[in-house]
Design a protein around this motif. Structure first.
Motif, PDB file in Angstrom:
ATOM      1  N   ALA A  13       0.781  -1.419  -0.178  1.00  0.00           N
ATOM      2  CA  ALA A  13       0.076  -0.074   0.092  1.00  0.00           C
ATOM      3  C   ALA A  13       0.881   1.238   0.047  1.00  0.00           C
ATOM      4  O   ALA A  13       1.630   1.474   0.653  1.00  0.00           O
ATOM      5  N   GLU A  14       0.590   1.948  -1.218  1.00  0.00           N
ATOM      6  CA  GLU A  14       1.300   3.217  -1.129  1.00  0.00           C
ATOM      7  C   GLU A  14       0.598   4.241  -1.499  1.00  0.00           C
ATOM      8  O   GLU A  14      -0.437   4.125  -2.046  1.00  0.00           O
ATOM      9  N   ASN A  69      10.394   9.159  -2.003  1.00  0.00           N
ATOM     10  CA  ASN A  69      11.597   9.009  -0.814  1.00  0.00           C
ATOM     11  C   ASN A  69      11.691  10.345  -0.164  1.00  0.00           C
ATOM     12  O   ASN A  69      12.041  10.461   0.980  1.00  0.00           O
ATOM     13  N   GLN A  70      11.418  11.497  -1.180  1.00  0.00           N
ATOM     14  CA  GLN A  70      11.520  12.946  -0.397  1.00  0.00           C
ATOM     15  C   GLN A  70      10.639  13.013   0.475  1.00  0.00           C
ATOM     16  O   GLN A  70      10.604  13.682   1.475  1.00  0.00           O
ATOM     17  N   ARG A  71       9.373  12.469   0.214  1.00  0.00           N
ATOM     18  CA  ARG A  71       8.167  12.542   1.047  1.00  0.00           C
ATOM     19  C   ARG A  71       8.596  11.907   2.401  1.00  0.00           C
ATOM     20  O   ARG A  71       8.228  12.482   3.438  1.00  0.00           O
ATOM     21  N   SER A  72       8.987  10.662   2.394  1.00  0.00           N
ATOM     22  CA  SER A  72       9.416   9.911   3.426  1.00  0.00           C
ATOM     23  C   SER A  72      10.544  10.665   4.347  1.00  0.00           C
ATOM     24  O   SER A  72      10.443  10.772   5.541  1.00  0.00           O
ATOM     25  N   ILE A  73      11.633  11.406   3.659  1.00  0.00           N
ATOM     26  CA  ILE A  73      12.471  12.157   4.367  1.00  0.00           C
ATOM     27  C   ILE A  73      11.982  13.335   5.086  1.00  0.00           C
ATOM     28  O   ILE A  73      12.479  13.660   6.170  1.00  0.00           O
ATOM     29  N   GLN A  74      11.177  13.977   4.623  1.00  0.00           N
ATOM     30  CA  GLN A  74      10.572  15.123   4.891  1.00  0.00           C
ATOM     31  C   GLN A  74       9.642  14.918   6.187  1.00  0.00           C
ATOM     32  O   GLN A  74       9.589  15.474   7.148  1.00  0.00           O
ATOM     33  N   THR A  75       9.039  13.530   6.088  1.00  0.00           N
ATOM     34  CA  THR A  75       8.212  13.076   7.182  1.00  0.00           C
ATOM     35  C   THR A  75       8.922  12.920   8.566  1.00  0.00           C
ATOM     36  O   THR A  75       8.705  13.169   9.683  1.00  0.00           O
ATOM     37  N   GLU A  76      10.018  12.243   8.069  1.00  0.00           N
ATOM     38  CA  GLU A  76      11.114  11.855   9.319  1.00  0.00           C
ATOM     39  C   GLU A  76      11.799  13.259   9.705  1.00  0.00           C
ATOM     40  O   GLU A  76      11.946  13.314  11.164  1.00  0.00           O
ATOM     41  N   ARG A  77      12.070  14.211   8.968  1.00  0.00           N
ATOM     42  CA  ARG A  77      12.604  15.551   9.525  1.00  0.00           C
ATOM     43  C   ARG A  77      11.416  16.010  10.545  1.00  0.00           C
ATOM     44  O   ARG A  77      11.906  16.632  11.453  1.00  0.00           O
ATOM     45  N   GLN A  78      10.337  16.259  10.197  1.00  0.00           N
ATOM     46  CA  GLN A  78       9.239  16.642  10.858  1.00  0.00           C
ATOM     47  C   GLN A  78       9.043  16.219  12.153  1.00  0.00           C
ATOM     48  O   GLN A  78       9.076  16.583  13.391  1.00  0.00           O
ATOM     49  N   PRO A 105      10.237  28.427  -2.672  1.00  0.00           N
ATOM     50  CA  PRO A 105      10.844  27.786  -1.733  1.00  0.00           C
ATOM     51  C   PRO A 105       9.726  26.737  -0.979  1.00  0.00           C
ATOM     52  O   PRO A 105      10.135  25.545  -0.486  1.00  0.00           O
ATOM     53  N   GLU A 106       8.577  27.029  -1.215  1.00  0.00           N
ATOM     54  CA  GLU A 106       7.497  26.177  -0.781  1.00  0.00           C
ATOM     55  C   GLU A 106       7.349  24.901  -1.496  1.00  0.00           C
ATOM     56  O   GLU A 106       6.441  24.063  -1.078  1.00  0.00           O
ATOM     57  N   MET A 107       7.853  24.884  -2.801  1.00  0.00           N
ATOM     58  CA  MET A 107       7.730  23.801  -3.757  1.00  0.00           C
ATOM     59  C   MET A 107       8.918  23.082  -3.979  1.00  0.00           C
ATOM     60  O   MET A 107       9.106  22.457  -4.903  1.00  0.00           O
ATOM     61  N   HIS A 108       9.747  23.132  -2.898  1.00  0.00           N
ATOM     62  CA  HIS A 108      11.372  22.442  -3.215  1.00  0.00           C
ATOM     63  C   HIS A 108      11.094  20.910  -3.370  1.00  0.00           C
ATOM     64  O   HIS A 108      11.938  20.395  -3.803  1.00  0.00           O
ATOM     65  N   ASN A 109      10.140  20.365  -2.947  1.00  0.00           N
ATOM     66  CA  ASN A 109       9.987  18.969  -3.196  1.00  0.00           C
ATOM     67  C   ASN A 109       8.923  18.267  -4.183  1.00  0.00           C
ATOM     68  O   ASN A 109       9.129  17.523  -4.823  1.00  0.00           O
TER      69      ASN A 109
END
Length: 234
Positions: free
Chosen positions: A35-36, A164-173, A111-115
């Motif tokens: 599931a993704e 991957n970017q979404r996962s990294i952003q979630t972990e950073r948050q 800057p708000e669209m960097h991902n």
């Protein structure tokens, strides 16, 4: 398997061969459902027929697709949603009012669209088009003469990058939330010794109200300039 770009017409037969060779693995994986979150694509092209064709193709591979007919229309659609709503923007290069690379540039400078990842499609191979597109921020240059399989393979690659970017952003948050909730003062520095983050407890201890007051400052000068006896370090 490696296939050269001029031999893209061999991709389908090569993939069939790989599937046949790995049929046992394929049979096992067929029963595994992963599931993704759906990948949202904004497809931009001034041709109505192209919009319909690629929308249908992308939706067949489980992408959520919206369309726009120009750079201005695409920017309007992007502005109507939160910055993280779309994962990919695929835009035609040659369009009547503004060429597609200008949309890639606007996305990169926001800057708000960097991902948000962008790619350019073109019906004709020109070196200068590829160069301008990549300089504008596109991560892929695709060609309308390519097979559907190769197009989808490129989109899948970008989708993996977006996830991957979404996962990294979630972990950073998540880490930022942990640091913010700590009662101890915590700050970080970069390789030059400049402060790049500071949690609320550290700001309170040092008597500051906002992280921006310390970001970019030299940690040695701002925090570690005296020893435990109050003597200034050299």
């Amino acid at each position: 398997a490696l296939t050269l770009l001029p031999q893209h017409d061999e991709v389908a037969s090569t993939m069939e061969g790989l599937v046949h060779e790995n049929s046992e693995v394929t049979a096992i994986m067929a029963g595994v459902v992963v599931a993704e979150d759906p990948v949202r694509v904004l497809f931009v092209d001034d041709s109505k027929s192209s919009r319909k064709y690629y929308t249908r193709l992308l939706e067949q591979h489980n992408y959520m697709v919206d369309v726009a007919e120009s750079v201005a229309n695409a920017w309007s659609v992007l502005s109507e949603h939160p910055p993280a709503y779309y994962d990919l923007v695929i835009t035609d290069y040659f369009m009547p009012e503004e060429n597609g690379h200008l949309l890639c540039r606007r996305i990169r400078k926001n800057p708000e669209m960097h991902n948000l990842l962008s790619a350019v499609m073109t019906g004709t191979y020109f070196d200068d088009v590829i160069d301008v597109s990549l300089r504008a921020g596109a991560i892929e240059c695709m060609f309308k003469e390519e097979s559907d399989q190769l197009f989808i393979a490129r989109v899948h690659s970008m989708a993996r990058m977006a996830r991957n970017q979404r996962s990294i952003q979630t972990e950073r948050q998540r880490l930022a939330d942990i640091l913010s909730s700590l009662g101890e003062g915590v700050f970080g520095v970069d390789t030059a010794g400049l402060i790049n983050f500071m949690n609320p407890a550290a700001l309170k201890i040092l008597g500051y109200d906002h992280e921006e007051q310390m970001t970019g400052q030299d940690a040695h000068q701002k925090i570690h300039y005296i020893d435990s006896d109050g003597k200034t370090f050299a």
